[in-house]
Write an enzyme that holds these catalytic residues in place. Structure first.
Site, short mmCIF file in Angstrom:
data_model
loop_
_atom_site.label_atom_id
_atom_site.label_comp_id
_atom_site.label_asym_id
_atom_site.label_seq_id
_atom_site.Cartn_x
_atom_site.Cartn_y
_atom_site.Cartn_z
N LEU A 136 4.23 -96.14 46.91
CA LEU A 136 5.42 -95.82 46.12
C LEU A 136 5.21 -94.43 45.52
O LEU A 136 4.36 -94.23 44.67
CB LEU A 136 5.61 -96.88 45.04
CG LEU A 136 5.69 -98.33 45.57
CD1 LEU A 136 5.69 -99.32 44.42
CD2 LEU A 136 6.91 -98.52 46.45
N ASN A 137 6.01 -93.47 46.00
CA ASN A 137 5.77 -92.05 45.70
C ASN A 137 7.01 -91.39 45.10
O ASN A 137 7.29 -90.23 45.37
CB ASN A 137 5.35 -91.33 47.00
CG ASN A 137 4.94 -89.89 46.78
OD1 ASN A 137 4.18 -89.59 45.87
ND2 ASN A 137 5.47 -88.98 47.59
N GLY A 138 7.75 -92.15 44.29
CA GLY A 138 9.00 -91.61 43.77
C GLY A 138 8.89 -90.93 42.42
O GLY A 138 9.83 -90.30 41.95
N LYS A 150 3.99 -86.77 41.06
CA LYS A 150 2.75 -87.18 40.40
C LYS A 150 1.60 -87.27 41.41
O LYS A 150 0.45 -87.00 41.08
CB LYS A 150 2.95 -88.53 39.71
CG LYS A 150 1.75 -88.95 38.89
CD LYS A 150 2.00 -90.24 38.15
CE LYS A 150 0.79 -90.61 37.31
NZ LYS A 150 0.98 -91.89 36.59
N HIS A 246 11.28 -99.40 42.04
CA HIS A 246 10.69 -99.65 43.36
C HIS A 246 11.23 -100.90 44.05
O HIS A 246 10.94 -101.15 45.21
CB HIS A 246 9.16 -99.67 43.30
CG HIS A 246 8.56 -100.35 42.12
ND1 HIS A 246 8.82 -101.66 41.80
CD2 HIS A 246 7.70 -99.90 41.17
CE1 HIS A 246 8.14 -102.00 40.71
NE2 HIS A 246 7.46 -100.95 40.31
N ASN A 274 1.41 -98.79 44.07
CA ASN A 274 1.73 -97.53 43.41
C ASN A 274 0.70 -96.48 43.83
O ASN A 274 -0.50 -96.76 43.85
CB ASN A 274 1.67 -97.69 41.88
CG ASN A 274 2.67 -98.70 41.37
OD1 ASN A 274 3.58 -99.10 42.09
ND2 ASN A 274 2.51 -99.12 40.13
N ASN A 353 0.94 -105.11 41.03
CA ASN A 353 1.89 -104.42 41.93
C ASN A 353 1.23 -104.00 43.25
O ASN A 353 1.71 -103.09 43.92
CB ASN A 353 2.58 -103.22 41.27
CG ASN A 353 4.05 -103.15 41.65
OD1 ASN A 353 4.72 -104.18 41.77
ND2 ASN A 353 4.57 -101.96 41.88
N LYS A 419 -2.12 -93.41 34.41
CA LYS A 419 -0.82 -93.15 33.79
C LYS A 419 -0.89 -92.03 32.75
O LYS A 419 0.11 -91.44 32.41
CB LYS A 419 -0.30 -94.43 33.11
CG LYS A 419 -0.18 -95.64 34.02
CD LYS A 419 0.90 -95.46 35.06
CE LYS A 419 1.10 -96.71 35.90
NZ LYS A 419 2.00 -96.47 37.05
#
Length: 531
Positions: A136-138, A150, A246, A274, A353, A419
């Site tokens: 997940l690269n949004g 990120k 996501h 993630n 996740n 994070k």
């Protein structure tokens, strides 16, 4: 005559005041009559219908501004948003009945040790060839003071999140002579920058594919209408749009055509995680359990969970709900039961996740429009002060739509998210060693637990954080570090036990090169006290 009625509409427990509904001469939208003739619930239904009608009008206006080469894609995005908005208006209050929540049956959450004890078959390479890794690269790096995706932030030896991911999969493909591809789910925020950087991996032994998640319009919290006036999302319009969480992976993956292509190539499962979770590496034991289940019945969905600590009390947990495994998030819990939800003794696990999902099941459910995910209402305040809401979904919430779902209670080492710069300090330190893109806890650390690190606001941005450390301290024997205020660290500093460093406002503390701080409190005037 045009009547205008100001009402306060309550949708999903949120109150939207000063909503203006212009009714014109259309008797079907005569709110004064509706108010006098109908009960409260019927009146609310009339308001909902009006909101949907108004939303449709605004979305049609936006669609009309789309250039021909973007028309089909924009239409799909807005259709998806319209469905989400419809569900948002229908649902009321918390989406779970607390009385129906039960602990999952014992066999529905398996300990990782039991999965690992089965060992690996001789044909593990053929099993690996059925796998696709999806990251997940949004997300952008804005919360850490960085521009762009990120995934392009340097986290270890100048390697980015994306570098480490590619290294991990390349190592697998070389070691087992396999063809495990990497798929990146980008957002409109990250797509261009990510595609530029992908050129550097053109000679690596990893096929890399990308697809974009949807682009949905943010809506004004007062009017419940889009703030965008056209389809553009550059310049002033940047804040008008958002990627809808996501949970959008199922529809976007399917719509991209990539899902069908991978099935045609013989791929059967995706491992989704993630991109900032450095513990989410391909686990051959879990993959083997999926492909060769002991009872002969394959799982369509596996969620990796791990034991809660005090730091994880808000994390979503797996429960049994109406005879199905269900992910329950804190936002879904009635207020009276929030403390119970946070209880480490009652709800002992949370969702990492890291998910393993059957491609054929995604295709089947997507084509039946049968993937059910709770809506997350995410309020935001834009730079100009405008209050908006984003409607989002979470990928793990779909677990209840799949057959034969399973939770696997994995070691904490498979959950290593970055994070904040506090997390970054941990993964850059000698607590971890790096091998083929994977981080593992150093054997020199006597305790397998990760130290608790809290860096103050002076360290929030990566650029400021890096400037404050001449080199990353030795943290092998650290239990707890708190740093607040204007503090810098010289080279070769060692931190052991509990270390608290607080520079008062206007003061500055420079920890000298080679210093050893063990169970110390360092205050604003540089007095060093035993802790």
């Amino acid at each position: 005559m045009c009547e205008r009625v100001c009402v306060c509409v309550c949708v999903r427990g949120l109150s939207f005041g000063s909503l203006r509904c212009e009714t014109g001469n259309q008797p079907t939208r005569d709110f004064s009559k509706a108010m006098s003739q109908a009960g409260s619930s019927q009146f609310q239904e009339v308001i909902r219908q009006e909101l949907e009608y108004s939303m449709k009008v605004e979305l049609d206006k936006i669609l009309a501004t789309a250039p021909s080469n973007e028309l089909e894609h924009t239409k799909k995005d807005l259709e998806g948003f319209k469905k989400l908005f419809h569900r948002f208006l229908q649902e009321k209050g918390p989406s779970v009945d607390w009385g129906k929540i039960q602990r999952p049956p014992e066999d529905s959450i398996q300990p990782y040790e039991k999965i690992k004890a089965r060992g690996l078959p001789d044909n593990i390479a053929s099993v690996l060839n059925k796998l696709v890794v999806v990251k997940l690269n949004g997300g952008l790096g804005t919360s850490m003071g960085c521009k762009g995706p990120k995934s392009l932030i340097g986290v270890r030896n100048e390697n980015t999140f994306l570098d480490l991911t590619v290294q991990q999969i390349e190592h697998l493909n070389k070691s087992y002579n396999t063809d495990v591809p990497l798929v990146l789910m980008n957002s409109f925020n990250t797509d261009d920058d990510t595609k530029k950087i992908l050129q550097k991996y053109s000679h690596s032994r990893v096929k890399i594919y990308t697809f974009n998640q949807s682009r949905y319009p943010r809506i004004n919290k007062e009017t419940l209408l889009p703030i965008a006036k056209d389809v553009s999302y550059s310049g002033e319009n940047t804040e008008c749009w958002y990627p809808p969480g996501h949970g959008d992976i199922y529809a976007s993956f399917y719509n991209s055509g990539l899902l069908d292509n991978l099935i045609a190539e013989g791929k059967e499962y995706i491992f989704v995680s993630n991109i900032d979770n450095l513990g989410a590496t391909v686990d051959l034991y879990i993959l083997n359990h999926l492909m060769n289940p002991p009872n002969g019945k394959r799982c369509e969905f596996v969620m990796e969970v791990t034991n809660k600590t005090r730091a994880d009390v808000k994390g979503g947990t797996l429960t049994q709900y109406e005879n199905k495994l269900r992910l329950v998030e804190i936002a879904q819990v009635p207020k009276a039961h929030v403390d119970e939800f946070k209880s480490v003794s009652k709800f002992k696990i949370f969702n990492t996740n890291n998910l393993w999902i059957a491609l054929s099941a995604i295709k089947r459910l997507q084509e039946k429009n049968a993937i059910d995910m709770e809506i997350i209402v995410n309020p935001k305040t834009l730079d100009g002060g405008l209050n908006v809401i984003q409607l989002e979904t979470a990928v793990g919430a779909a677990i209840k739509s799949f057959e034969n779902s399973l939770g696997i209670n994995v070691p904490r080492s498979r959950f290593l998210p970055v994070k904040t710069t506090s997390d970054l300090l941990l993964v850059m330190s000698n607590l971890y060693s790096l091998n083929a893109g994977s981080l593992t806890m150093s054997e020199k650390r006597e305790f397998p637990t990760v130290p608790l690190v809290k860096l103050g606001s002076s360290f929030t941005k990566v650029q400021d954080y890096l400037r404050r450390f001449e080199s990353i301290p030795d943290m092998l024997e650290l239990d707890h570090l708190t740093v607040s205020g204007d503090v810098t660290f010289g080279k070769n500093v060692s931190l052991k036990g509990t270390v608290i460093i607080i520079a008062n406002h206007g003061d500055r503390i420079d920890i000298p090169a080679g210093a050893l701080l063990e169970n110390k409190i360092v205050s604003g005037n540089l007095r060093i006290l035993d802790h």
